[in-house]
Write an enzyme that holds these catalytic residues in place. Structure first.
Site, PDB file in Angstrom:
ATOM      1  CG  ASP A  80      -2.074  -0.921   1.273  1.00 43.06           C
ATOM      2  OD1 ASP A  80      -2.921  -0.475   0.190  1.00 43.06           O
ATOM      3  OD2 ASP A  80      -2.453  -1.679   2.056  1.00 43.06           O
ATOM      4  NE  ARG A  88       0.954   0.215   4.599  1.00 42.14           N
ATOM      5  CZ  ARG A  88      -0.132   0.502   4.925  1.00 42.14           C
ATOM      6  NH1 ARG A  88       0.262   1.829   5.966  1.00 42.14           N
ATOM      7  NH2 ARG A  88      -1.474   0.391   4.931  1.00 42.14           N
ATOM      8  NE  ARG A 150      -6.370   5.358   2.391  1.00 38.00           N
ATOM      9  CZ  ARG A 150      -6.878   4.257   2.494  1.00 38.00           C
ATOM     10  NH1 ARG A 150      -8.092   4.295   3.475  1.00 38.00           N
ATOM     11  NH2 ARG A 150      -6.699   3.307   1.934  1.00 38.00           N
ATOM     12  CE  LYS A 180      -5.777   1.699  -1.899  1.00 33.50           C
ATOM     13  NZ  LYS A 180      -4.873   1.185  -0.807  1.00 33.50           N
ATOM     14  CG  HIS A 181     -11.136   1.409  -1.013  1.00 41.45           C
ATOM     15  ND1 HIS A 181     -10.518   2.601  -0.939  1.00 41.45           N
ATOM     16  CD2 HIS A 181     -10.174   0.405  -0.208  1.00 41.45           C
ATOM     17  CE1 HIS A 181      -9.399   2.446  -0.061  1.00 41.45           C
ATOM     18  NE2 HIS A 181      -9.333   1.170   0.119  1.00 41.45           N
ATOM     19  CG  HIS A 193      -9.520  -0.592   8.422  1.00 39.98           C
ATOM     20  ND1 HIS A 193      -9.785   0.360   7.561  1.00 39.98           N
ATOM     21  CD2 HIS A 193      -8.484  -1.322   8.127  1.00 39.98           C
ATOM     22  CE1 HIS A 193      -8.721   0.227   6.729  1.00 39.98           C
ATOM     23  NE2 HIS A 193      -7.820  -0.643   6.968  1.00 39.98           N
ATOM     24  CG  ASP A 265      -9.490  -3.671   1.582  1.00 42.49           C
ATOM     25  OD1 ASP A 265      -8.353  -3.701   1.936  1.00 42.49           O
ATOM     26  OD2 ASP A 265     -10.140  -2.685   1.893  1.00 42.49           O
TER      27      ASP A 265
END
Length: 511
Positions: A80, A88, A150, A180-181, A193, A265
């Site tokens: 990601d 990351r 985002r 995504k998403h 999440h 996901d």
């Protein structure tokens, strides 16, 4: 041969097909033995997270070891890396690239393509070939807590053209884009999440608002699309899109005509884990049309094995069509074969805005240049005198995690104080806001917030600070959806990346 013998003989074949659609994570900065063994017997690849990354040389050595251990075509090495708040590779220091909100504020598709091409070049240099980006979510009035900065923005046309540019940039650098998403996380009030999120409105709204960016990504040649744990009652009923044949096979494959790889996901997110359990969610997702299964950063070897065994058992028991598993494995195999070849930027035909595929300057300087173009300033900007900086730590966004952010690298030593929304020091030895205000007498005061509009305690704290110090300089490093009183010195960066923080520091005369 007995039926039991037939089943045992078939298990290795089914096991290889199950491995061929999995990209699990692993802990640490070197690949454990079980991961290398799994790659050797046909595991599709891995997903890297911040826990796997310390330095460029270490990451390059890690990805080289993963490739060396892999049987057949090279592995999918996924990450990601969105830029902005979700990074990351630069988790410890903050991303050198602004995120989508900043790029949307500038609204220059050539700049967006250049930033994403730079991100792709960075990843390719590290041996990473698959990026779970860009976010194609269109923000709604609720400002989805899972998305925020985002997203490129709240306008469908803007998000569509920048999604296409991002895909062209990443894949122009030889890294697969995973848009995504699906079918759109921007008009939800829930973070998937935590629970299944319901998209506002009906199917007609979805087609009008949320789907066009995915259509633009498909026209731009995106190699993968990631559905999320999102519910559209008219389409999926009570199910999330992750396990809905109507969403994956009917809408994405059928109506939108997507022929690439559909990637889940993270299956351990509570939206699916609490409802189905991870192994059963995996089976249902593949049956619905999913091709590649992702486990999140907390996934373990046991989780990987449980998913693998569940897929094998489901085919044996007739709960999952073996041909569907084989179809998914074949599609992932074709993706893996293509990842070994560097692709030119995909031309966009029929999209909202044609993307310039000519060579662009890449490198981290484009990130700082983009952040400078995105920053917005209102009110007077005083010359700071011995400034004290208060940074208000927001509630954690699970996708981003607690990454490095703020003005600390540029502010005078000892001048930055991190507090929570109640004004309490996050450092037991630090000062609370009341003590900071006392210490700031005769000095300039700067307050830095992220997404102040989302949190009433943060807004109350800012109001208290402004009442005590009307000369306060307020820096918003999230979405500037709440505006301070007119005349306040105000800087909005549209994100908390290192590039955006550097830009704010420049505006304030700190850098």
């Amino acid at each position: 041969m007995s039926q039991d013998t037939d089943v045992r003989a078939a298990d290795p074949v089914l096991g290889r097909m199950a491995d061929a659609i999995l990209i699990p994570p692993f802990p640490g900065t070197t690949a454990p033995g079980w991961m290398l063994d799994a790659l050797g017997r046909g595991l599709a690849g891995v997903t890297l997270y911040g826990q796997n990354i310390t330095a460029p040389g270490q990451v390059s050595a890690l990805t080289a070891a993963l490739r060396e251990a892999t049987a057949g075509a090279g592995p999918v090495i996924a990450i990601d890396e969105e830029g902005g708040d979700v990074t990351r590779v630069a988790y410890a220091d903050g991303s050198p690239y602004p995120g989508n909100a900043a790029l949307g504020a500038v609204d220059d598709v050539r700049l967006t393509q250049a930033v994403y091409r730079a991100i792709g070049a960075d990843l390719a240099a590290l041996g990473i070939n698959f990026d779970m980006a860009p976010c194609a979510d269109v923000l709604g009035s609720a400002d989805s807590p899972a998305v925020g900065t985002r997203s490129f923005g709240a306008d469908t046309g803007l998000v569509s053209r920048h999604t296409a540019a991002a895909v062209a940039g990443l894949q122009g650098a030889g890294v697969a884009a995973c848009t995504k998403h699906f079918p759109g996380h921007g008009r939800t009030g829930t973070d998937s999440h935590e629970a299944i999120a319901t998209i506002e409105g009906g199917l007609a709204d979805l087609r009008l608002v949320d789907l066009p960016p995915f259509e633009a990504a498909i026209r731009a040649g995106t190699l993968a699309i990631m559905p999320s744990h999102l519910r559209v009652p008219e389409l999926t009923g009570d199910l999330p899109a992750t396990v809905s044949g109507a969403a994956l096979t009917g809408l994405l494959r059928g109506e939108l005509g997507f022929t690439g790889v559909i990637v889940s996901d993270a299956l351990e997110m509570r939206a699916t884990r609490d409802t189905f359990g991870i192994p059963q969610a995996a089976v249902l997702a593949v049956a619905a049309g999913m091709d590649l299964l992702c486990l999140g950063r907390e996934g373990s070897e046991d989780d990987y094995l449980a998913v693998r065994d569940a897929l094998v058992a489901a085919v044996r028991d007739g709960a999952l069509d073996g041909e569907r598993l084989e179809e998914a494995a074949d599609r992932v195999a074709r993706l893996r074969g293509g990842l070994a070849r560097t692709r030119p930027a995909a031309p966009v035909t029929g999209g909202p805005v044609p993307i310039d595929t000519a060579p662009v300057d890449i490198g981290q300087e484009v990130g700082l240049a983009a952040a400078r173009r995105a920053v917005r300033v209102s009110g007077p900007l005083p010359t700071l005198t011995r400034p004290i900086v208060i940074e208000v730590e927001p509630r954690e966004n699970i996708a981003a995690g607690r990454f490095s952010w703020g003005l600390g690298p540029w502010a005078p030593p000892g001048s930055v104080h991190r507090v929570n929304a109640m004004g309490r020091s996050l450092n037991g030895a630090g000062l609370d806001v009341a003590e900071i205000l006392t210490a700031a007498a005769g000095r300039s005061l700067v307050a830095v917030v992220r997404d102040a509009h989302r949190d009433q305690p943060t807004l109350s704290l800012v109001s208290t600070l402004l009442a005590a110090r009307p000369d306060l300089v307020l820096v918003e490093m999230g979405l500037p959806l709440w505006h301070p009183p007119e005349g306040t010195s105000y800087v909005a960066t549209y994100g908390a990346s290192r590039a955006s923080a550097h830009t704010a520091a420049e505006v304030l005369g700190l850098a």
